[in-house]
Design a protein around this motif. Structure first.
Motif, PDB file in Angstrom:
ATOM      1  N   ALA A   1       0.928  -0.967  -0.616  1.00  0.00           N
ATOM      2  CA  ALA A   1       0.524   0.184   0.092  1.00  0.00           C
ATOM      3  C   ALA A   1       0.970   1.291  -0.279  1.00  0.00           C
ATOM      4  O   ALA A   1       1.328   1.636   1.235  1.00  0.00           O
ATOM      5  CB  ALA A   1      -0.328   0.179   0.845  1.00  0.00           C
ATOM      6  N   SER A   2       1.058   1.958  -0.912  1.00  0.00           N
ATOM      7  CA  SER A   2       2.198   2.778  -0.789  1.00  0.00           C
ATOM      8  C   SER A   2       1.521   3.945  -1.824  1.00  0.00           C
ATOM      9  O   SER A   2      -0.103   3.930  -2.881  1.00  0.00           O
ATOM     10  CB  SER A   2       3.443   2.256  -1.621  1.00  0.00           C
ATOM     11  OG  SER A   2       3.302   1.453  -3.005  1.00  0.00           O
ATOM     12  N   GLU A   3       2.022   4.846  -2.248  1.00  0.00           N
ATOM     13  CA  GLU A   3       1.482   6.147  -3.167  1.00  0.00           C
ATOM     14  C   GLU A   3       1.547   5.147  -4.927  1.00  0.00           C
ATOM     15  O   GLU A   3       1.038   5.964  -5.738  1.00  0.00           O
ATOM     16  CB  GLU A   3       2.331   7.441  -3.336  1.00  0.00           C
ATOM     17  CG  GLU A   3       1.997   8.839  -4.104  1.00  0.00           C
ATOM     18  CD  GLU A   3       2.697   9.881  -4.314  1.00  0.00           C
ATOM     19  OE1 GLU A   3       1.842  10.386  -4.447  1.00  0.00           O
ATOM     20  OE2 GLU A   3       3.344   9.465  -3.397  1.00  0.00           O
ATOM     21  N   LYS A   4       3.059   4.615  -4.933  1.00  0.00           N
ATOM     22  CA  LYS A   4       3.122   4.070  -6.506  1.00  0.00           C
ATOM     23  C   LYS A   4       1.880   3.177  -7.023  1.00  0.00           C
ATOM     24  O   LYS A   4       1.218   3.129  -8.006  1.00  0.00           O
ATOM     25  CB  LYS A   4       4.661   3.650  -6.741  1.00  0.00           C
ATOM     26  CG  LYS A   4       5.518   3.130  -8.056  1.00  0.00           C
ATOM     27  CD  LYS A   4       6.843   2.957  -7.525  1.00  0.00           C
ATOM     28  CE  LYS A   4       7.295   2.649  -8.991  1.00  0.00           C
ATOM     29  NZ  LYS A   4       8.388   2.266  -8.790  1.00  0.00           N
ATOM     30  N   THR A   5       2.171   2.924  -5.685  1.00  0.00           N
ATOM     31  CA  THR A   5       0.724   1.305  -6.447  1.00  0.00           C
ATOM     32  C   THR A   5      -0.494   1.611  -7.028  1.00  0.00           C
ATOM     33  O   THR A   5      -1.922   1.921  -7.135  1.00  0.00           O
ATOM     34  CB  THR A   5       0.715   0.747  -5.289  1.00  0.00           C
ATOM     35  OG1 THR A   5       1.867   0.129  -4.455  1.00  0.00           O
ATOM     36  CG2 THR A   5      -0.768  -0.410  -5.531  1.00  0.00           C
ATOM     37  N   VAL A   6      -0.932   2.480  -5.827  1.00  0.00           N
ATOM     38  CA  VAL A   6      -2.278   3.840  -5.672  1.00  0.00           C
ATOM     39  C   VAL A   6      -2.597   4.455  -7.303  1.00  0.00           C
ATOM     40  O   VAL A   6      -3.504   4.179  -8.108  1.00  0.00           O
ATOM     41  CB  VAL A   6      -2.896   5.092  -4.300  1.00  0.00           C
ATOM     42  CG1 VAL A   6      -3.601   5.618  -4.917  1.00  0.00           C
ATOM     43  CG2 VAL A   6      -2.651   3.773  -3.454  1.00  0.00           C
ATOM     44  N   ARG A   7      -0.942   5.121  -7.166  1.00  0.00           N
ATOM     45  CA  ARG A   7      -1.559   5.968  -8.903  1.00  0.00           C
ATOM     46  C   ARG A   7      -1.608   4.978  -9.526  1.00  0.00           C
ATOM     47  O   ARG A   7      -2.129   5.186 -10.886  1.00  0.00           O
ATOM     48  CB  ARG A   7       0.309   7.002  -8.961  1.00  0.00           C
ATOM     49  CG  ARG A   7       0.131   7.717  -7.766  1.00  0.00           C
ATOM     50  CD  ARG A   7       1.215   8.696  -8.265  1.00  0.00           C
ATOM     51  NE  ARG A   7       0.766  10.091  -7.352  1.00  0.00           N
ATOM     52  CZ  ARG A   7       0.095  10.994  -7.678  1.00  0.00           C
ATOM     53  NH1 ARG A   7       0.220  11.279  -9.449  1.00  0.00           N
ATOM     54  NH2 ARG A   7       0.546  12.289  -6.975  1.00  0.00           N
ATOM     55  N   TRP A   8      -0.873   4.026 -10.097  1.00  0.00           N
ATOM     56  CA  TRP A   8      -0.866   2.238 -11.220  1.00  0.00           C
ATOM     57  C   TRP A   8      -1.896   2.076 -10.906  1.00  0.00           C
ATOM     58  O   TRP A   8      -2.542   1.710 -11.888  1.00  0.00           O
ATOM     59  CB  TRP A   8       0.524   1.465 -10.872  1.00  0.00           C
ATOM     60  CG  TRP A   8       0.759   0.177 -12.006  1.00  0.00           C
ATOM     61  CD1 TRP A   8       1.487   0.057 -13.056  1.00  0.00           C
ATOM     62  CD2 TRP A   8       0.552  -1.161 -11.520  1.00  0.00           C
ATOM     63  NE1 TRP A   8       1.628  -0.638 -13.345  1.00  0.00           N
ATOM     64  CE2 TRP A   8       0.444  -1.621 -13.152  1.00  0.00           C
ATOM     65  CE3 TRP A   8      -1.092  -1.397 -11.369  1.00  0.00           C
ATOM     66  CZ2 TRP A   8       0.104  -2.462 -13.596  1.00  0.00           C
ATOM     67  CZ3 TRP A   8      -1.912  -2.280 -11.486  1.00  0.00           C
ATOM     68  CH2 TRP A   8      -1.310  -2.918 -12.804  1.00  0.00           C
ATOM     69  N   LEU A   9      -2.405   1.871 -10.486  1.00  0.00           N
ATOM     70  CA  LEU A   9      -4.190   0.934  -9.981  1.00  0.00           C
ATOM     71  C   LEU A   9      -4.840   2.497 -10.374  1.00  0.00           C
ATOM     72  O   LEU A   9      -5.620   1.644 -11.373  1.00  0.00           O
ATOM     73  CB  LEU A   9      -4.327   0.883  -8.711  1.00  0.00           C
ATOM     74  CG  LEU A   9      -3.827  -0.805  -8.067  1.00  0.00           C
ATOM     75  CD1 LEU A   9      -4.197  -0.941  -6.572  1.00  0.00           C
ATOM     76  CD2 LEU A   9      -3.680  -1.799  -9.146  1.00  0.00           C
ATOM     77  N   TYR A  10      -4.326   3.337 -10.630  1.00  0.00           N
ATOM     78  CA  TYR A  10      -5.640   4.811 -11.166  1.00  0.00           C
ATOM     79  C   TYR A  10      -5.574   4.752 -12.005  1.00  0.00           C
ATOM     80  O   TYR A  10      -6.417   4.034 -13.057  1.00  0.00           O
ATOM     81  CB  TYR A  10      -5.554   5.968 -10.228  1.00  0.00           C
ATOM     82  CG  TYR A  10      -6.124   6.693 -10.869  1.00  0.00           C
ATOM     83  CD1 TYR A  10      -7.768   7.513 -10.466  1.00  0.00           C
ATOM     84  CD2 TYR A  10      -5.855   8.310 -11.933  1.00  0.00           C
ATOM     85  CE1 TYR A  10      -8.214   7.909 -10.999  1.00  0.00           C
ATOM     86  CE2 TYR A  10      -6.269   8.756 -13.073  1.00  0.00           C
ATOM     87  CZ  TYR A  10      -7.754   9.076 -11.962  1.00  0.00           C
ATOM     88  OH  TYR A  10      -8.404   9.712 -12.654  1.00  0.00           O
ATOM     89  N   GLU A  11      -4.025   4.432 -12.564  1.00  0.00           N
ATOM     90  CA  GLU A  11      -3.980   4.744 -13.919  1.00  0.00           C
ATOM     91  C   GLU A  11      -4.438   3.722 -15.495  1.00  0.00           C
ATOM     92  O   GLU A  11      -4.554   3.741 -16.352  1.00  0.00           O
ATOM     93  CB  GLU A  11      -2.286   4.902 -14.643  1.00  0.00           C
ATOM     94  CG  GLU A  11      -1.335   5.881 -14.385  1.00  0.00           C
ATOM     95  CD  GLU A  11      -0.459   6.117 -13.379  1.00  0.00           C
ATOM     96  OE1 GLU A  11       0.588   5.273 -14.005  1.00  0.00           O
ATOM     97  OE2 GLU A  11       0.510   7.242 -13.049  1.00  0.00           O
ATOM     98  N   HIS A  12      -4.722   2.477 -14.617  1.00  0.00           N
ATOM     99  CA  HIS A  12      -5.189   1.427 -14.968  1.00  0.00           C
ATOM    100  C   HIS A  12      -6.267   1.139 -15.865  1.00  0.00           C
ATOM    101  O   HIS A  12      -6.781  -0.213 -16.267  1.00  0.00           O
ATOM    102  CB  HIS A  12      -4.180   0.157 -15.320  1.00  0.00           C
ATOM    103  CG  HIS A  12      -3.079   0.522 -15.205  1.00  0.00           C
ATOM    104  ND1 HIS A  12      -1.666   0.734 -15.409  1.00  0.00           N
ATOM    105  CD2 HIS A  12      -2.445  -0.393 -16.769  1.00  0.00           C
ATOM    106  CE1 HIS A  12      -0.894   0.717 -15.066  1.00  0.00           C
ATOM    107  NE2 HIS A  12      -0.790  -0.623 -16.266  1.00  0.00           N
ATOM    108  N   HIS A  13      -7.648   1.732 -14.433  1.00  0.00           N
ATOM    109  CA  HIS A  13      -8.518   1.741 -14.426  1.00  0.00           C
ATOM    110  C   HIS A  13      -9.070   0.127 -14.761  1.00  0.00           C
ATOM    111  O   HIS A  13     -10.157   0.162 -15.866  1.00  0.00           O
ATOM    112  CB  HIS A  13      -9.522   3.089 -15.011  1.00  0.00           C
ATOM    113  CG  HIS A  13      -8.621   4.287 -15.351  1.00  0.00           C
ATOM    114  ND1 HIS A  13      -8.818   4.531 -14.317  1.00  0.00           N
ATOM    115  CD2 HIS A  13      -8.110   4.555 -16.335  1.00  0.00           C
ATOM    116  CE1 HIS A  13      -8.229   6.552 -15.068  1.00  0.00           C
ATOM    117  NE2 HIS A  13      -7.662   5.721 -15.827  1.00  0.00           N
TER     118      HIS A  13
END
Length: 329
Positions: A237-249
């Motif tokens: 659970a990190s900013e990098k994980t959150v941003r990657w998940l968001y970017e892949h929708h």
């Protein structure tokens, strides 16, 4: 009924419409239509054209159910009740040679979907699209019945097999009964090694090895690992994980571990995946799915994409449900 034909073009994470009290990347209001607050979140991405495209993954007709048997989790964590099954003879009550049965389940004590009213954003005490904890006490909003009324969950599943990836790269997989954080860079590397490309509206399925560990563990190991210690493998659970998940929708996120993310979360972290997925985005979380035979079939087919259907229990206001999930190749 199925999904609509709406097309969704997402803003960049940092350019999402500001919501008072919410972080950047929040999608509240994004799926609202005609003045009505949305209650299904990223399941809106499973439109008819997305489902039709997903159906092209059916090539061999081989199909695998992904529900772990309901009795499997010997010692449910966090004080939850274990599964109970009672068989009732009809000989006395109906003078009939036959049976009924009754079951008791806590929907968090086995293969499950978390609905959008399961886990709130804790500091704000709000669920997806602004539903407050106080309002949720007296309403059915964000319940699983919304998923059922749209026709269940149907789309393209994509397995990222972290167990096989780690065994190939490192010679062994991490201990699933430990708080091992899977970095998103490893997920990206595993997808590349499989030759798998994701697309918007996919259902991302992550095999991290918890079900495999539990199936082979002794009774004492299960008690210690799931009841006494209650630490589990999962995504970092990190900013990098959150941003990657968001970017892949993704339409939904699924794992074979207890909490999808490594558990317990870091106290006061702004990047808890339960809060981002369920709360800020409206993305269903699947947990403790049985991905063992699915992994074998993906390896045999040499493809990690499949048609996925899920029929949750149709309970108004439901907080969680067994998935009733089937992967078809």
């Amino acid at each position: 009924m199925g999904g609509s034909e709406a097309e969704y073009v997402f803003p960049n994470f940092d350019d999402t419409t500001p919501v008072p009290g919410a972080p950047k990347g929040c999608l509240w209001g994004f799926f609202d239509r005609d003045g009505k607050k949305d209650e299904i979140g990223t399941l809106n991405l499973l439109a008819r054209d997305v489902v039709t495209a997903a159906s092209k993954e059916i090539q061999t007709g081989i199909h695998v159910q992904l529900d772990w048997p309901l009795h499997s989790l010997t010692y449910p964590s966090f004080g939850r009740k274990p599964f109970h099954h009672r068989i009732i003879s009809l000989k006395e009550s109906l003078s009939t040679f036959g049976f009924d049965d009754e079951i008791h389940i806590n929907t968090q004590s086995g293969s499950q979907w978390d609905s959008l009213r399961h886990h709130a954003c804790q500091q704000q005490r709000v669920f997806y699209n602004g539903l407050t904890f106080e309002e949720s006490l007296k309403s059915e909003k964000n319940g699983i019945h919304n998923w059922c009324e749209r026709g269940g969950i149907v789309g393209r599943g994509v397995l990222v097999d972290m167990v096989r990836f780690y065994e190939s790269r490192d010679g062994k997989a991490p201990n699933a009964a430990s708080r091992h954080e899977i970095p998103i860079d490893d997920v990206v590397a595993a997808l590349k090694a499989q030759g798998t490309t994701t697309r918007q509206g996919d259902i991302l399925v992550v095999r991290s090895g918890f079900v495999r560990w539990h199936n082979s563990a002794t009774d004492a190991e299960r008690r210690r690992g799931t009841f006494e210690k209650a630490e589990f493998i999962g995504l970092e659970a990190s900013e990098k994980t959150v941003r990657w998940l968001y970017e892949h929708h993704f339409a939904a996120l699924v794992g074979d571990t207890v909490a999808f993310e490594a558990w317990p979360p870091q106290p006061d972290s702004p990047w808890i995946l339960h809060e981002w997925a369920l709360g800020w985005w409206g993305t269903p979380l699947g947990e403790m799915w049985d991905l063992e035979r699915l992994s074998e079939e993906c390896e045999r087919h040499q493809r990690w994409e499949f048609f996925l259907t899920s029929a949750p229990l149709h309970v108004r206001g439901g907080v969680g449900s067994p998935p009733g999930a089937i992967a078809i190749f």
